[in-house]
Structures are given as C-alpha cells and as structure tokens.
Design a protein around this motif. Structure first.
Motif, short mmCIF file in Angstrom:
data_model
loop_
_atom_site.label_atom_id
_atom_site.label_comp_id
_atom_site.label_asym_id
_atom_site.label_seq_id
_atom_site.Cartn_x
_atom_site.Cartn_y
_atom_site.Cartn_z
N CYS A 142 9.08 -3.08 9.57
CA CYS A 142 9.29 -1.91 10.42
C CYS A 142 7.98 -1.13 10.45
N CYS A 143 7.50 -0.81 11.64
CA CYS A 143 6.25 -0.06 11.78
C CYS A 143 6.41 1.32 11.15
N ALA A 144 5.45 1.68 10.30
CA ALA A 144 5.49 2.98 9.63
C ALA A 144 5.22 4.12 10.61
N CYS B 294 5.93 3.96 14.41
CA CYS B 294 6.89 4.09 15.51
C CYS B 294 8.28 3.57 15.19
N GLY B 295 8.43 2.79 14.12
CA GLY B 295 9.75 2.29 13.73
C GLY B 295 10.17 0.99 14.39
N HIS C 175 10.50 -2.95 14.88
CA HIS C 175 10.51 -4.11 14.00
C HIS C 175 9.67 -5.21 14.62
#
Length: 72
Positions: A40-42, A44-45, A47
């Motif tokens: 999960c991108c730190a 933008c969230g 996956h």
C-alpha cells in the motif's frame, strides 16, 4: 430419424475426443510466476505489486513522484 441419431452420435464422439486436447492446454499454470507481494502506497494508499513500486525509509511508494512528495 436415423441420420439425426448418427449426427448426435458423431457430435458426442467429437466432444469426447476434443475435450482432452483442450484440457491439455491448461499447463500454462505450471509456467506462471508465483504471486507477488502487494504493498500500500504510504502517500496515496493505492495497492500495487512490489515490482512496480519503490521503497524508501521502510515505507513503500507506488511511484518516485509520491516518494519525493512525501519527503523521502
């Protein structure tokens, strides 16, 4: 009537002999790669697969732009 029965019989035979040839082509699964880890991108969230992203400071990012935007 006998021609209809002959046609049905031939269709069933064709289906029986055709089926193993089709199922034999499913060996593609043996050649597939194992599934990748998803992160999960730190920033933008979103996956994303591990091979598509970047890691910095123990955090995972979906792109270099998001890594830079977060200050890493």
């Amino acid at each position: 009537m006998k021609y209809l029965l002959l046609l049905v019989f031939l269709a069933v035979l064709w289906w029986i002999f055709r089926r193993p040839a089709v199922s034999g082509g499913n060996d593609i699964r043996a050649e597939q790669k194992p599934p990748e880890s998803m992160y999960c991108c730190a920033y933008c969230g979103v996956h994303f697969p591990a091979s598509d992203g970047e890691e910095a400071g123990g955090r995972h990012y979906c792109s270099s732009e998001h890594r830079r935007a977060s200050g890493q």
